[in-house]
Design an enzyme around this catalytic site. Structure first.
Site, mmCIF file in Angstrom:
data_model
loop_
_atom_site.group_PDB
_atom_site.id
_atom_site.type_symbol
_atom_site.label_atom_id
_atom_site.label_comp_id
_atom_site.label_asym_id
_atom_site.label_seq_id
_atom_site.Cartn_x
_atom_site.Cartn_y
_atom_site.Cartn_z
ATOM 1 N N ARG A 102 -16.529 -7.981 -2.947
ATOM 2 C CA ARG A 102 -17.314 -9.070 -3.316
ATOM 3 C C ARG A 102 -16.579 -9.776 -4.556
ATOM 4 N NH1 ARG A 102 -23.771 -9.811 -4.286
ATOM 5 N NH2 ARG A 102 -23.247 -10.138 -1.867
ATOM 6 N N HIS A 129 -20.149 -16.093 2.872
ATOM 7 C CA HIS A 129 -20.712 -15.161 3.040
ATOM 8 C C HIS A 129 -21.205 -14.476 4.730
ATOM 9 C CE1 HIS A 129 -22.854 -11.476 1.347
ATOM 10 N NE2 HIS A 129 -24.257 -12.357 0.980
ATOM 11 N N CYS A 264 -31.394 -15.473 1.974
ATOM 12 C CA CYS A 264 -30.675 -14.511 2.177
ATOM 13 C C CYS A 264 -31.164 -13.267 0.928
ATOM 14 C CB CYS A 264 -29.259 -14.793 1.953
ATOM 15 S SG CYS A 264 -29.005 -15.650 0.320
ATOM 16 N N ARG A 292 -28.765 -6.617 7.480
ATOM 17 C CA ARG A 292 -27.631 -6.334 6.873
ATOM 18 C C ARG A 292 -26.954 -5.034 7.336
ATOM 19 N NH1 ARG A 292 -26.336 -9.402 2.375
ATOM 20 N NH2 ARG A 292 -24.406 -8.397 2.611
HETATM 21 N N1 CP Z 1 -27.805 -11.371 0.145
HETATM 22 C C1 CP Z 1 -27.189 -10.541 -0.502
HETATM 23 O O1 CP Z 1 -25.969 -10.488 -0.547
HETATM 24 O O2 CP Z 1 -27.626 -9.831 -1.394
HETATM 25 P P1 CP Z 1 -27.004 -9.097 -2.878
HETATM 26 O O3 CP Z 1 -26.419 -10.047 -3.624
HETATM 27 O O4 CP Z 1 -28.085 -8.306 -3.452
HETATM 28 O O5 CP Z 1 -25.934 -8.122 -2.179
HETATM 29 N N1 NVA Z 2 -25.439 -18.025 -2.914
HETATM 30 C C1 NVA Z 2 -25.599 -16.796 -3.545
HETATM 31 C C2 NVA Z 2 -25.878 -15.618 -2.641
HETATM 32 C C3 NVA Z 2 -26.400 -14.349 -3.327
HETATM 33 C C4 NVA Z 2 -26.292 -13.426 -2.098
HETATM 34 C C5 NVA Z 2 -24.737 -16.442 -4.629
HETATM 35 O O1 NVA Z 2 -23.340 -16.882 -4.373
HETATM 36 O O2 NVA Z 2 -24.969 -16.024 -5.845
#
Ligand code: CP
Ligand code: NVA
Length: 309
Positions: A102, A129, A264, A292
């Protein structure tokens, strides 16, 4: 499938095969019979940003299938600061069977994939994502029994989550409508790719600044935070601009009566979505969160078990 970086890299068949596998693995999990498909396999999880769902669902996915996941926090790795991204990829490739990352800049997960000799999974970047997008397709398929011909309306920021949804939907023959305020539309390149995918699958892709127009006749209304991780300095400005894009009871009344609402998570209740909608009868937010786990099991098995299942 060598890496899992963007849903745009996958054909409709690739996506369908992942969904079929996710459904099979979910069924096995429900019946208490996880197969040890990832016995002795290891996953390094690099996080430059916080996470609940991505971290826990990848960890549990590895555990259920007999493997092991290792969490690497932003501070200990120092991606590109303590050590170059390519060197981190080369070193981790000597220890583990796959890397999930990430990151802030999408180029960094691409660079990891280039230098690694093991599969790399995008666990969210500023661009996309895809793990979320795949889990969302799974949730939509389970809810409606099909994907083709459904209309998905995304209301809010043209961000990473919207990008993956657009790729997934247009690849799979779903109509995709996005409503965002001026200055917050999806990048032109994403729209161009989406138009190609929509032309190939026979679906429709539309962009508007009017949320009511986008949600009209929608089977699914989707929203996400107005301020993504890494954009915190813009939060006040965004709070001023985005309120007309809130997903509330009045907005979803313009969609189909059987509309389902998705997010999400994490949700900013009272901003992009109201409690009434998030906790109401149309909400499938927590099915999404659960999926997920199952979608990522499918990704891991596809990348790590070469003979298939
Ligand atoms: N939706 C999602 O990716 O959640 P997190 O940021 O908690 O991993
Ligand atoms: N768009 C958001 C999604 C979090 C899961 C972000 O990037 O923070």
């Amino acid at each position: 499938m060598e890496h899992f970086l963007s849903l745009a890299d996958l054909s409709a068949d690739d996506i369908q095969r992942l969904l079929d596998l996710a459904i099979e693995l979910k069924q096995e999990w429900r019946q208490g019979g996880n197969r040890p498909l990832l016995a002795n396999k290891t996953l390094a999880m690099i996080f430059q940003k916080p996470s609940l769902r991505t971290r826990v669902s990848f960890d549990m996915a590895m555990l259920h299938l007999g493997g092991h996941a290792l969490y690497l926090s932003p501070d200990e790795i120092g991606l590109g600061k303590r050590e170059s991204i390519a060197d981190i990829a080369r070193v981790l490739s000597r220890y583990v069977d796959a890397i999930m990352a990430r990151v802030f800049a999408h180029a960094h997960v691409v660079e990891l994939a280039r230098a690694a000799s093991v599969p790399v999974i995008n666990g969210l970047s500023d661009y996309s994502h895809p793990c979320q997008g795949l889990a969302d397709l799974l949730t939509i398929f389970e809810t409606f029994g099909r994907l083709r011909g459904l209309k998905l309306a995304y209301v809010g920021d043209g961000n990473n989550v919207a990008t993956s949804l657009l790729f997934g939907a247009t690849r799979m023959g779903m109509d995709f409508a996005i409503a965002s305020p001026a200055g917050y539309h999806l990048p032109g390149e994403v729209m161009r790719l989406g138009r190609d995918f929509a032309a190939a699958s026979g679906s429709r892709l539309t962009e508007t600044e009017d949320p009511v127009e986008a949600v009209t006749a929608a089977h699914i209304v989707y929203t996400d935070t107005w301020t993504s991780m890494g954009q915190e300095a813009e939060a006040q400005e965004r709070l001023r601009i985005f309120p007309p894009y809130q997903v509330n009871a009045e907005l979803i009344a313009h969609a189909r009566p059987e509309v389902r609402v998705m997010h999400c998570l994490p949700a900013h209740r009272g901003q992009e979505i109201t409690d009434e909608v998030a906790d109401g009868p149309h909400s499938i937010l927590f099915d999404q969160a659960e999926n997920r786990l199952h979608a990522q099991k499918a990704i891991l098995v596809r990348l790590l078990v070469h003979e298939g299942t």
